[in-house]
Write an enzyme that holds these catalytic residues in place. Structure first.
Site, PDB file in Angstrom:
ATOM      1  N   GLU A   1      14.094  41.016  44.460  1.00 50.40           N
ATOM      2  CA  GLU A   1      13.684  40.299  43.244  1.00 50.40           C
ATOM      3  C   GLU A   1      13.641  38.827  43.570  1.00 50.40           C
ATOM      4  OE1 GLU A   1      15.888  40.500  39.561  1.00 50.40           O
ATOM      5  OE2 GLU A   1      16.354  42.572  40.030  1.00 50.40           O
TER       6      GLU A   1
ATOM      7  N   HIS B   1      16.950  46.344  32.941  1.00 54.92           N
ATOM      8  CA  HIS B   1      17.716  45.212  32.368  1.00 54.92           C
ATOM      9  C   HIS B   1      18.567  45.667  31.186  1.00 54.92           C
ATOM     10  CE1 HIS B   1      18.993  41.181  31.385  1.00 54.92           C
ATOM     11  NE2 HIS B   1      18.530  40.850  32.570  1.00 54.92           N
ATOM     12  N   GLY B   2      19.857  45.459  31.338  1.00 49.91           N
ATOM     13  CA  GLY B   2      20.794  45.747  30.250  1.00 49.91           C
ATOM     14  C   GLY B   2      21.058  47.225  30.023  1.00 49.91           C
TER      15      GLY B   2
ATOM     16  N   HIS C   1      25.819  41.595  41.376  1.00 56.14           N
ATOM     17  CA  HIS C   1      27.089  41.163  40.789  1.00 56.14           C
ATOM     18  C   HIS C   1      28.306  41.518  41.638  1.00 56.14           C
ATOM     19  CE1 HIS C   1      24.982  39.279  37.682  1.00 56.14           C
ATOM     20  NE2 HIS C   1      24.370  40.398  37.322  1.00 56.14           N
TER      21      HIS C   1
ATOM     22  N   GLY D   1      21.955  47.165  37.291  1.00 52.90           N
ATOM     23  CA  GLY D   1      22.945  46.439  38.071  1.00 52.90           C
ATOM     24  C   GLY D   1      24.254  46.217  37.362  1.00 52.90           C
ATOM     25  N   HIS D   2      24.241  45.329  36.362  1.00 53.17           N
ATOM     26  CA  HIS D   2      25.497  44.839  35.809  1.00 53.17           C
ATOM     27  C   HIS D   2      26.416  45.938  35.311  1.00 53.17           C
ATOM     28  CE1 HIS D   2      28.282  42.971  32.961  1.00 53.17           C
ATOM     29  NE2 HIS D   2      28.255  41.983  33.827  1.00 53.17           N
TER      30      HIS D   2
ATOM     31  N   ARG E   1      18.207  34.309  44.198  1.00 55.70           N
ATOM     32  CA  ARG E   1      17.833  33.238  43.263  1.00 55.70           C
ATOM     33  C   ARG E   1      17.707  31.919  44.003  1.00 55.70           C
ATOM     34  NH1 ARG E   1      19.023  34.880  37.562  1.00 55.70           N
ATOM     35  NH2 ARG E   1      18.352  32.773  37.104  1.00 55.70           N
TER      36      ARG E   1
ATOM     37  N   ARG F   1      34.990  33.148  44.759  1.00 54.72           N
ATOM     38  CA  ARG F   1      35.962  32.568  45.698  1.00 54.72           C
ATOM     39  C   ARG F   1      35.334  32.048  46.987  1.00 54.72           C
ATOM     40  NH1 ARG F   1      41.483  33.777  44.486  1.00 54.72           N
ATOM     41  NH2 ARG F   1      41.511  33.252  42.290  1.00 54.72           N
TER      42      ARG F   1
ATOM     43  N   ARG G   1      23.162  31.726  43.475  1.00 54.51           N
ATOM     44  CA  ARG G   1      24.439  31.863  42.768  1.00 54.51           C
ATOM     45  C   ARG G   1      25.192  33.138  43.147  1.00 54.51           C
ATOM     46  NH1 ARG G   1      22.486  32.789  36.578  1.00 54.51           N
ATOM     47  NH2 ARG G   1      21.413  30.844  37.038  1.00 54.51           N
ATOM     48  N   HIS G   2      24.457  34.169  43.587  1.00 49.18           N
ATOM     49  CA  HIS G   2      25.192  35.379  44.012  1.00 49.18           C
ATOM     50  C   HIS G   2      24.720  35.843  45.393  1.00 49.18           C
ATOM     51  CE1 HIS G   2      21.737  36.978  41.895  1.00 49.18           C
ATOM     52  NE2 HIS G   2      22.283  36.949  40.689  1.00 49.18           N
TER      53      HIS G   2
ATOM     54  N   THR H   1      21.295  35.219  32.945  1.00 53.05           N
ATOM     55  CA  THR H   1      20.584  36.297  33.641  1.00 53.05           C
ATOM     56  C   THR H   1      19.105  36.164  33.301  1.00 53.05           C
ATOM     57  OG1 THR H   1      20.432  38.698  33.951  1.00 53.05           O
ATOM     58  CG2 THR H   1      21.006  37.928  31.746  1.00 53.05           C
ATOM     59  N   THR H   2      18.253  36.994  33.920  1.00 54.17           N
ATOM     60  CA  THR H   2      16.818  36.923  33.661  1.00 54.17           C
ATOM     61  C   THR H   2      16.576  37.169  32.175  1.00 54.17           C
ATOM     62  OG1 THR H   2      16.630  37.988  35.814  1.00 54.17           O
ATOM     63  CG2 THR H   2      14.607  37.728  34.562  1.00 54.17           C
TER      64      THR H   2
ATOM     65  N   HIS I   1      18.572  40.221  44.069  1.00 58.79           N
ATOM     66  CA  HIS I   1      17.808  39.078  43.567  1.00 58.79           C
ATOM     67  C   HIS I   1      18.268  37.828  44.306  1.00 58.79           C
ATOM     68  CE1 HIS I   1      16.531  36.647  39.694  1.00 58.79           C
ATOM     69  NE2 HIS I   1      15.978  36.190  40.803  1.00 58.79           N
TER      70      HIS I   1
ATOM     71  N   ASN J   1      21.128  47.630  41.539  1.00 60.27           N
ATOM     72  CA  ASN J   1      21.119  46.194  41.815  1.00 60.27           C
ATOM     73  C   ASN J   1      22.559  45.747  42.124  1.00 60.27           C
ATOM     74  OD1 ASN J   1      21.466  43.379  41.257  1.00 60.27           O
ATOM     75  ND2 ASN J   1      19.417  43.351  40.400  1.00 60.27           N
TER      76      ASN J   1
ATOM     77  N   GLU K   1       7.342  46.455  35.831  1.00 55.81           N
ATOM     78  CA  GLU K   1       8.668  46.853  35.347  1.00 55.81           C
ATOM     79  C   GLU K   1       8.820  46.337  33.928  1.00 55.81           C
ATOM     80  OE1 GLU K   1      12.031  45.623  37.739  1.00 55.81           O
ATOM     81  OE2 GLU K   1      13.449  46.139  36.144  1.00 55.81           O
TER      82      GLU K   1
HETATM   83  N1  PXP Z   1      15.317  44.415  36.684  1.00 56.56           N
HETATM   84  C1  PXP Z   1      15.110  43.097  36.856  1.00 56.56           C
HETATM   85  C2  PXP Z   1      13.721  42.630  37.143  1.00 56.56           C
HETATM   86  C3  PXP Z   1      16.173  42.175  36.784  1.00 56.56           C
HETATM   87  O1  PXP Z   1      15.936  40.858  36.946  1.00 56.56           O
HETATM   88  C4  PXP Z   1      17.479  42.665  36.579  1.00 56.56           C
HETATM   89  C5  PXP Z   1      18.627  41.716  36.571  1.00 56.56           C
HETATM   90  O2  PXP Z   1      18.769  41.114  37.816  1.00 56.56           O
HETATM   91  C6  PXP Z   1      17.651  44.049  36.432  1.00 56.56           C
HETATM   92  C7  PXP Z   1      16.548  44.904  36.453  1.00 56.56           C
HETATM   93  C8  PXP Z   1      18.988  44.661  36.244  1.00 56.56           C
HETATM   94  O3  PXP Z   1      19.552  44.218  35.042  1.00 56.56           O
HETATM   95  P1  PXP Z   1      21.071  44.557  34.736  1.00 56.56           P
HETATM   96  O4  PXP Z   1      21.888  43.820  35.746  1.00 56.56           O
HETATM   97  O5  PXP Z   1      21.254  44.059  33.340  1.00 56.56           O
HETATM   98  O6  PXP Z   1      21.226  46.034  34.866  1.00 56.56           O
END
Ligand code: PXP
Length: 257
Positions: free
Chosen positions: A70, A191-192, A10, A213-214, A45, A18, A49-50, A100-101, A43, A7, A151
């Protein structure tokens, strides 16, 4: 072995700080693919925002693996998806104030609306995934909607403090993945997740894709994007090796720092 979808939201977050043109999430997508990513996720949104609309179009042109979009299951986004036609649409909940989600999508509580949106995307030729917490009623609701994938939200697992709490959350993911597969569904997770906590999740039987992603972008700021993606690919491969001998719980206890 689970596939890795990177993802790149970010990367765009840094750019939008900027409001200029760098760093470019499309360049990050190309590097991620060269480093072994199986897919690219972004994603769009509602508050932009990004990721911006133009990013999605440029990614659609450039991504050679699979582009996953997403989005919230709302009319504005459904119309955009019908035009862009990514490989897979991933329905997620969205609240403007959240960082975040936060939780999974309440598919059970919005069954008709989400089933209609799912059908609409499938009729336009896209696969559809629902992002849900590992709860029986949500899994059954995804089944009723006929989504192609679900997911599992790994945020509660990633944020759990201490080994015992993490084991409890891991067990929910294992049971959720197992139940969904018994119902005939294909299961992804995300996620995370980071280099430390990804091993037990990647070792869960039948998990097809990890959406991360993050932590990859955060690591890339220090070591470079190519290396950050490659290290995640290697971690997932290591989990696959370990899963031949150990359960996800054992992997958490013995190999996941
Ligand atoms: N899966 C989904 C559905 C998400 O919304 C996100 C965050 O955008 C991620 C995975 C990835 O999460 P992370 O950025 O914490 O890795």
């Amino acid at each position: 072995m689970a596939k890795l979808c990177v993802n790149i939201d970010h990367v765009a977050t840094v750019r939008q700080a900027r409001r200029i043109t760098e760093p470019d999430p499309v360049a990050a997508a190309v590097i991620a693919e060269l480093a072994g990513a199986d897919g690219i996720t972004c994603h769009l949104r509602e508050d932009r925002r990004h990721i911006q609309d133009s990013d999605v179009w440029r990614l659609r042109e450039v991504v050679k693996t699979r582009l996953n979009l997403e989005m919230a299951a709302v009319d504005e986004m459904l119309e955009i998806a019908e035009k862009v036609r990514p490989y897979m649409v991933m329905f997620v909940p969205e609240r403007r104030q959240e960082i975040t989600t936060e939780g999974g999508l309440d598919v059970a509580g919005n069954l008709d609306r989400i089933r209609d949106a799912t059908k609409r995307m499938q009729e336009a030729g896209m696969l559809v995934s629902h992002f849900i917490d590992p709860e029986t009623r949500q899994i059954e609701a995804v089944k009723k909607c006929g989504a192609d994938f679900l997911e599992l939200h790994t945020g509660a697992y990633a944020n759990a403090c201490g080994e015992e709490a993490r084991l409890v959350e891991l067990k929910k993911l294992i049971d959720g993945a197992s139940y969904a597969q018994k119902l005939g569904m294909r299961v992804n997770a995300g996620h995370g997740l980071n280099l430390r906590n990804v091993l037990p999740v990647a070792a869960i039987d039948g998990i097809r894709e990890l959406h991360i992603g993050h932590s990859i972008v955060a690591h890339a700021v220090l070591v470079g994007f190519e290396r950050a993606v490659r290290e995640m690919v290697e971690a997932i491969a290591r989990a696959d090796m370990l899963a031949r001998k150990y359960s996800p719980e054992e992997i958490l206890r013995y190999f996941s720092a």
